[in-house]
Write a protein that holds these residues in place. Sequence first.
Motif, PDB file in Angstrom:
ATOM      1  N   LEU A   1       4.162  -7.662   6.508  1.00 57.93           N
ATOM      2  CA  LEU A   1       2.956  -7.399   5.723  1.00 57.93           C
ATOM      3  C   LEU A   1       3.127  -7.828   4.274  1.00 57.93           C
ATOM      4  O   LEU A   1       4.219  -7.735   3.702  1.00 57.93           O
ATOM      5  N   ARG A   2       2.033  -8.265   3.683  1.00 55.87           N
ATOM      6  CA  ARG A   2       1.985  -8.602   2.259  1.00 55.87           C
ATOM      7  C   ARG A   2       1.612  -7.335   1.499  1.00 55.87           C
ATOM      8  O   ARG A   2       0.674  -6.635   1.861  1.00 55.87           O
TER       9      ARG A   2
ATOM     10  N   ASP B   1      -3.209  -8.311   7.452  1.00 55.39           N
ATOM     11  CA  ASP B   1      -1.783  -8.562   7.228  1.00 55.39           C
ATOM     12  C   ASP B   1      -1.308  -7.993   5.888  1.00 55.39           C
ATOM     13  O   ASP B   1      -0.284  -8.409   5.365  1.00 55.39           O
ATOM     14  N   GLU B   2      -2.061  -7.033   5.328  1.00 53.70           N
ATOM     15  CA  GLU B   2      -1.732  -6.447   4.040  1.00 53.70           C
ATOM     16  C   GLU B   2      -1.434  -4.952   4.169  1.00 53.70           C
ATOM     17  O   GLU B   2      -2.035  -4.259   4.992  1.00 53.70           O
TER      18      GLU B   2
ATOM     19  N   VAL C   1       0.045  -5.221  -1.416  1.00 51.77           N
ATOM     20  CA  VAL C   1      -1.024  -5.271  -2.416  1.00 51.77           C
ATOM     21  C   VAL C   1      -0.958  -3.949  -3.186  1.00 51.77           C
ATOM     22  O   VAL C   1      -1.410  -2.915  -2.693  1.00 51.77           O
TER      23      VAL C   1
ATOM     24  N   LEU D   1       4.526  -9.796  -2.626  1.00 49.17           N
ATOM     25  CA  LEU D   1       3.113  -9.973  -2.970  1.00 49.17           C
ATOM     26  C   LEU D   1       2.535 -11.264  -2.412  1.00 49.17           C
ATOM     27  O   LEU D   1       1.304 -11.423  -2.378  1.00 49.17           O
ATOM     28  N   THR D   2       3.386 -12.190  -1.992  1.00 49.88           N
ATOM     29  CA  THR D   2       2.916 -13.510  -1.565  1.00 49.88           C
ATOM     30  C   THR D   2       3.345 -13.894  -0.157  1.00 49.88           C
ATOM     31  O   THR D   2       3.321 -15.060   0.205  1.00 49.88           O
TER      32      THR D   2
ATOM     33  N   ARG E   1      -1.733  -1.980   1.507  1.00 47.76           N
ATOM     34  CA  ARG E   1      -2.291  -1.704   0.184  1.00 47.76           C
ATOM     35  C   ARG E   1      -1.862  -0.309  -0.262  1.00 47.76           C
ATOM     36  O   ARG E   1      -2.279   0.688   0.323  1.00 47.76           O
TER      37      ARG E   1
END
Length: 94
Positions: free
Chosen positions: A69-70, A33-34, A72, A92-93, A36
Amino acid sequence: MSTTVENRPEQNQYVLVEDGSTIGLAAYDVVGDEIRFTHTEIEPARRGAGLGAQLVQGALDDVRSETSLRVVPMCPFVVDWVDEHVDYQELLTR
């Protein structure tokens, strides 16, 4: 001159396009779920004109509106940009 930010998921990057030519990119990897952000670059001759900031803002706006999506930030440029723009820190959270 017209600039736009486009997501190119098949290449894992957002690109900054000016009058049909790619002048910058923000590379990313999606892991679970990130999203990057790993690397950002602008053509050397075009640096210092705020184009990197335009690219990162466009990419994060797209992530915000089109995904859950988070974010990073791993690229130092993206880390610094998010640090300076508190209205994007919620990404970011997520």
